[in-house]
Design an enzyme around this catalytic site. Structure first.
Site, short mmCIF file in Angstrom:
data_model
loop_
_atom_site.label_atom_id
_atom_site.label_comp_id
_atom_site.label_asym_id
_atom_site.label_seq_id
_atom_site.Cartn_x
_atom_site.Cartn_y
_atom_site.Cartn_z
N ASN A 152 -0.78 -71.19 27.60
CA ASN A 152 -1.87 -70.93 26.65
C ASN A 152 -3.28 -71.14 27.21
OD1 ASN A 152 -1.56 -73.70 26.68
ND2 ASN A 152 -2.12 -73.95 24.54
N TYR A 153 -3.39 -71.96 28.25
CA TYR A 153 -4.69 -72.11 28.95
C TYR A 153 -4.40 -72.01 30.45
CZ TYR A 153 -7.59 -73.83 25.05
OH TYR A 153 -8.34 -73.95 23.90
N THR A 178 5.18 -68.77 33.65
CA THR A 178 5.45 -67.38 34.05
C THR A 178 4.38 -66.45 33.49
OG1 THR A 178 7.80 -67.71 34.37
CG2 THR A 178 7.11 -65.48 33.79
N ASP A 213 14.11 -77.45 38.04
CA ASP A 213 14.83 -78.62 38.54
C ASP A 213 14.59 -78.79 40.04
OD1 ASP A 213 15.74 -78.88 36.01
OD2 ASP A 213 17.89 -78.71 36.47
N GLU A 248 1.71 -83.94 28.90
CA GLU A 248 1.01 -83.55 27.68
C GLU A 248 1.90 -82.54 26.99
OE1 GLU A 248 -1.58 -84.89 26.45
OE2 GLU A 248 -2.41 -85.95 28.17
N ARG A 281 -2.15 -73.42 20.25
CA ARG A 281 -2.84 -74.55 20.91
C ARG A 281 -2.13 -75.82 20.48
NH1 ARG A 281 -7.14 -74.93 17.86
NH2 ARG A 281 -8.20 -76.45 19.18
N CYS A 282 -1.95 -76.72 21.45
CA CYS A 282 -1.25 -77.96 21.08
C CYS A 282 -2.05 -78.73 20.05
CB CYS A 282 -0.97 -78.81 22.30
SG CYS A 282 -2.46 -79.25 23.17
N1 LIG Z 1 -0.36 -81.50 24.66
C1 LIG Z 1 -0.89 -80.53 25.36
O1 LIG Z 1 -1.87 -80.72 26.08
C2 LIG Z 1 -0.33 -79.16 25.33
C3 LIG Z 1 0.96 -78.90 24.97
N2 LIG Z 1 1.46 -77.64 25.00
C4 LIG Z 1 2.82 -77.42 24.54
O2 LIG Z 1 3.45 -76.46 25.36
C5 LIG Z 1 4.30 -75.62 24.59
C6 LIG Z 1 3.94 -74.18 24.81
O3 LIG Z 1 3.75 -73.88 26.15
P1 LIG Z 1 4.94 -73.24 27.01
O4 LIG Z 1 4.30 -72.68 28.25
O5 LIG Z 1 5.73 -72.32 26.18
O6 LIG Z 1 5.80 -74.53 27.33
P2 LIG Z 1 7.11 -74.65 28.25
O7 LIG Z 1 7.55 -76.05 28.18
O8 LIG Z 1 8.07 -73.58 27.95
O9 LIG Z 1 6.55 -74.33 29.71
C7 LIG Z 1 5.58 -75.12 30.32
C8 LIG Z 1 5.70 -75.01 31.81
O10 LIG Z 1 6.93 -75.60 32.24
C9 LIG Z 1 7.67 -74.66 33.02
N3 LIG Z 1 9.09 -74.95 32.88
C10 LIG Z 1 9.99 -74.40 32.04
N4 LIG Z 1 11.20 -74.98 32.21
C11 LIG Z 1 11.05 -75.91 33.17
C12 LIG Z 1 11.92 -76.85 33.78
N5 LIG Z 1 13.21 -76.97 33.46
N6 LIG Z 1 11.42 -77.67 34.73
C13 LIG Z 1 10.12 -77.61 35.09
N7 LIG Z 1 9.25 -76.74 34.54
C14 LIG Z 1 9.70 -75.90 33.59
C15 LIG Z 1 7.23 -73.33 32.48
O11 LIG Z 1 7.54 -72.28 33.35
P3 LIG Z 1 8.00 -70.85 32.76
O12 LIG Z 1 6.83 -70.30 32.05
O13 LIG Z 1 8.38 -70.09 33.97
O14 LIG Z 1 9.15 -71.10 31.84
C16 LIG Z 1 5.74 -73.58 32.32
O15 LIG Z 1 5.11 -73.52 33.58
C17 LIG Z 1 4.08 -76.06 23.17
O16 LIG Z 1 5.10 -76.94 22.78
C18 LIG Z 1 2.77 -76.80 23.21
O17 LIG Z 1 2.56 -77.73 22.21
C19 LIG Z 1 0.71 -76.61 25.39
C20 LIG Z 1 -0.58 -76.80 25.76
C21 LIG Z 1 -1.21 -78.08 25.73
O1 LIG Z 2 -3.34 -76.48 25.44
C1 LIG Z 2 -3.92 -76.85 24.44
O2 LIG Z 2 -3.58 -76.46 23.36
C2 LIG Z 2 -5.13 -77.65 24.71
O3 LIG Z 2 -4.91 -78.74 25.49
C3 LIG Z 2 -5.98 -77.81 23.54
O4 LIG Z 2 -7.26 -77.58 23.93
P1 LIG Z 2 -8.35 -77.16 22.86
O5 LIG Z 2 -8.28 -78.15 21.74
O6 LIG Z 2 -9.64 -77.21 23.59
O7 LIG Z 2 -7.98 -75.80 22.39
#
Ligand SMILES: NC(=O)C1=CN([C@@H]2O[C@H](COP(=O)(O)OP(=O)(O)OC[C@H]3O[C@@H](n4cnc5c(N)ncnc54)[C@H](OP(=O)(O)O)[C@@H]3O)[C@@H](O)[C@H]2O)C=CC1
Ligand SMILES: O=C(O)[C@H](O)COP(=O)(O)O
Length: 472
Positions: A152-153, A178, A213, A248, A281-282
Site C-alpha cells: 500500500n505504500y 509483489t 521462508d 508493523e 491503510r493500516c
Molecule cells: N501497521 C502498519 O504499519 C501497516 C500494516 N499493513 C498491513 O499489511 C496488510 C496489507 O498488506 P499486504 O501487502 O497485503 O500484506 P502481506 O502480509 O500479504 O504482505 C506483506 C509483505 O510480506 C510478503 N510476504 C508474504 N508472505 C510472506 C512470507 N511467508 N514470508 C515473508 N514475507 C512474506 C509480501 O510479499 P508478496 O506481496 O509477494 O506476497 C509482502 O512483501 C494489512 O493487514 C495491513 O494492515 C500495511 C501497511 C502498514
Molecule cells: O501503511 C499504512 O497504512 C501506513 O503506515 C499508514 O500511513 P498513513 O497513516 O500516513 O496513511
C-alpha cells in the site's frame, strides 16, 4: 511485455522465472519481475554481508552524500515512479506523487535526526561511577538487515526501513510486495545511479509465500523490519533466523465519540480517515463507536460526506480506486454481506464493479458481525452503537489489534482519561488516526505489531551500542 530484473550486488539478475504484476484497474498483466530462486536469494545475503564492513567504514559523511543523491534522483524521477505505482497498486496518481515527496522528506529528516544522536559518555564525575574511567557508548550498525514492505505504500514503507538502516551503516536484502515490486526495483536502480556501492542494497523479488521462508531463515540476517499482515508477521516470529524484529502489522482503529460537539467537522475527519486510498491503510478508521443518540445525528452527516467521495480510475485522482486484487475485494464484499444478513443497516454503497467497490457505510453493526472485528483493508465503515463510555472502551479493547484510536470530545480531560485506558500504540484526541508526522514514533501493540518505527526509532532499531571503557 516489459520485464524488470531483481538487483543483487548492483547487477540485474538474469533469472529463469518471471512473476506477473497485475494492474488492479484493468485486471490484466502490466509487466513481469524476476521470480528468484533460493540460490539467488542466498547470493543476495552473501553480497550484503560482504559489503557491510566497507559500507560502515566509509563513514557517515559519505553515506549522507549517497543517500542525498538517492533522494534527489527519486524526486527527479517522481513522475515515472508515481506512474508505475499507479499501475501497480491503483493508487490515485496525485497520491503516488505525494508518496514520493513524503519519502524524500523522510530521508531529509533521517539525516538531520542522525546528526542529533548523541554519543553517551561517562567519567568519574558521572552519577554512580566510582572508578577513574572514561566510558563511551556509540551507536553502530547491526549488520545485514531484511526489509519486507507491503503493497500500500511501496516507496514510503520501503524507504522508511531502508534509509535509516543504510545511513547507520547496515546493508540490506529488500523484498518489496509483489504488487509494488517494479517500484522496488526502480528505487534499487536509482540507488545504483546514486553510486551506492555493490551489495549495499539488494532487491529480491518473487511471491512472498514461495520465497518468504527462504528469505527470513537465512543465517546471515542480523535484523528484520517487516510491514504487512498479521499471519505473515506471526510466521516471521516463529521461523526467522534473527529474533531482532520490528513488525508493523494490521489495525482495527476505532473512532470513539464521547459527545455531539462539532459533529459536522468530525464526520469529515472520520470519512477522510476511513476512505482515503479506498481504506487500504493500516491506520484507516475501521469502526466508529458511539452512543445511540449521537449516532442518530452522526450517521446522516457521515453519509453526506461519503456520498461526496469521488470514485474511479487512479489516473483521474479520485479518493476511491479499484482495490488491490479480486481476493481482497471479495473479502470486503463478504464482510458487507455478512453484516447485512445479520441485521446491519446499509446506509450507503454496497455495490461493486470488478475490483472497484463503492464506499460503503453500515450502521447498527453489532459484535456478532465479522465487520465489527475483522480488518477489511477496503472501503467500508461500520458504526457500532454502544451506550456507556466504559462499554465503548471495552469493545475498543476487545479487538485483537492495537494500532491507534481516535477519541473525539469537547472535554479533553475526559478524552485523555479514556485514552489512558485504550490498549493501542497511539491515541489521537480530536484528530483522525494516522502515522504522520513521520518524526513521531509509530507502533502497534497486541496483534498490531512489535517494536517501533519512526525516524529516530528506526535509527535506534537498526543500530546497537558499542561501549568502550578506558581505565585511567
Ligand atoms: N501497521 C502498519 O504499519 C501497516 C500494516 N499493513 C498491513 O499489511 C496488510 C496489507 O498488506 P499486504 O501487502 O497485503 O500484506 P502481506 O502480509 O500479504 O504482505 C506483506 C509483505 O510480506 C510478503 N510476504 C508474504 N508472505 C510472506 C512470507 N511467508 N514470508 C515473508 N514475507 C512474506 C509480501 O510479499 P508478496 O506481496 O509477494 O506476497 C509482502 O512483501 C494489512 O493487514 C495491513 O494492515 C500495511 C501497511 C502498514
Ligand atoms: O501503511 C499504512 O497504512 C501506513 O503506515 C499508514 O500511513 P498513513 O497513516 O500516513 O496513511
Amino acid at each position: 511485455m516489459e520485464k524488470f530484473k531483481a538487483i543483487i550486488n548492483n547487477q540485474e539478475i538474469e533469472s529463469n522465472s518471471w512473476l506477473d504484476i497485475m494492474d488492479p484497474t484493468t485486471d490484466e498483466v502490466y509487466a513481469q519481475v524476476s521470480a528468484l530462486s533460493a540460490q539467488e536469494i542466498d547470493s543476495a545475503f552473501k553480497a550484503a554481508k560482504a559489503a557491510q564492513k566497507n559500507w560502515e567504514a566509509i563513514g557517515i559523511e559519505k553515506r549522507i552524500e549517497f543517500l542525498t543523491r538517492w533522494r534527489d534522483l527519486m524526486l527527479k524521477n517522481e513522475e515515472d515512479l508515481a506512474t508505475t505505482m499507479m499501475h501497480e497498486i491503483a493508487k490515485a496518481y496525485k497520491d503516488c506523487l505525494t508518496e514520493v515527496r513524503r519519502t524524500a522528506e523522510y530521508i531529509d529528516l533521517t539525516i538531520s535526526e542522525y546528526n542529533d544522536l548523541q554519543v553517551l559518555t561517562f567519567d568519574k564525575n558521572s552519577k554512580g561511577i566510582n572508578e577513574d574511567i572514561i566510558a563511551e557508548y556509540k551507536r553502530i550498525a547491526k549488520g545485514v538487515g531484511v526489509g519486507i514492505s507491503p503493497f500500500n505504500y511501496p516507496i514510503n514503507l520501503a524507504v522508511s526501513k531502508l534509509a535509516p538502516g543504510l545511513l547507520t551503516g547496515n546493508t540490506f536484502v529488500f523484498k518489496p510486495a509483489t504488487q509494488g515490486s517494479i517500484v522496488g526495483i526502480k528505487i534499487g536502480q536509482l540507488a545504483i545511479e546514486a553510486g551506492i556501492p555493490a551489495g549495499v542494497l539488494n532487491v529480491v523479488t518473487g511471491r512472498g509465500r514461495e520465497i518468504g521462508d527462504v528469505i527470513v531463515t537465512n543465517p546471515l540476517i542480523d535484523f528484520i523490519s517487516f510491514t504487512g499482515s498479521v499471519p505473515v508477521g506471526r510466521r516471521l516470529m516463529e521461523i526467522s533466523s534473527s529474533k531482532d524484529l520490528v513488525l508493523e502489522l494490521g489495525g482495527k482503529d476505532a473512532a470513539i465519540l464521547l459527545d455531539d460537539h462539532n459533529l459536522e467537522n468530525i464526520a469529515k475527519d472520520i470519512v477522510a480517515g476511513a476512505f482515503s486510498y479506498s481504506g487500504q491503510r493500516c491506520t484507516a478508521i475501521k469502526r466508529v463507536i458511539t452512543t445511540n443518540d449521537i449516532a442518530d445525528k452522526l450517521t446522516p452527516l457521515i453519509k453526506a460526506e461519503v456520498a461526496k467521495l469521488t470514485v474511479g480510475l487512479p489516473s483521474e485522482n479520485p479518493i476511491i480506486t479499484p482495490m488491490i486484487d479480486k481476493k481482497s475485494a471479495d473479502f470486503v464484499t463478504d464482510l458487507i454481506n455478512d453484516a447485512i444478513k445479520k441485521g446491519a443497516t446499509l446506509v450507503y454503497g454496497g455495490s461493486r464493479d470488478k475490483n472497484l467497490l463503492q464506499p460503503t457505510l453500515l450502521d447498527n453493526v453489532t459484535v456478532e458481525m465479522n465487520v465489527a472485528w475483522e480488518e477489511p483493508f477496503g472501503p467500508v465503515l461500520p458504526i457500532i452503537r454502544i451506550n456507556e463510555i466504559e462499554n465503548m472502551i471495552n469493545i475498543a479493547n476487545k479487538s485483537n489489534f492495537g494500532l491507534q484510536t481516535s477519541v473525539y470530545s469537547k472535554d479533553v480531560d475526559l478524552a485523555y482519561k479514556v485514552a489512558e485506558q485504550l490498549e493501542v500504540g497511539t491515541v489521537n484526541i480530536n484528530r483522525r488516526t494516522q502515522r504522520g508526522p513521520d518524526v513521531l514514533p509509530f507502533l502497534g501493540v497486541k496483534d498490531s505489531g512489535f517494536g517501533v518505527q519512526g525516524i529516530k526509532e528506526t535509527i535506534l532499531s537498526t543500530t546497537r551500542y558499542r561501549g568502550i571503557i578506558i581505565k585511567k
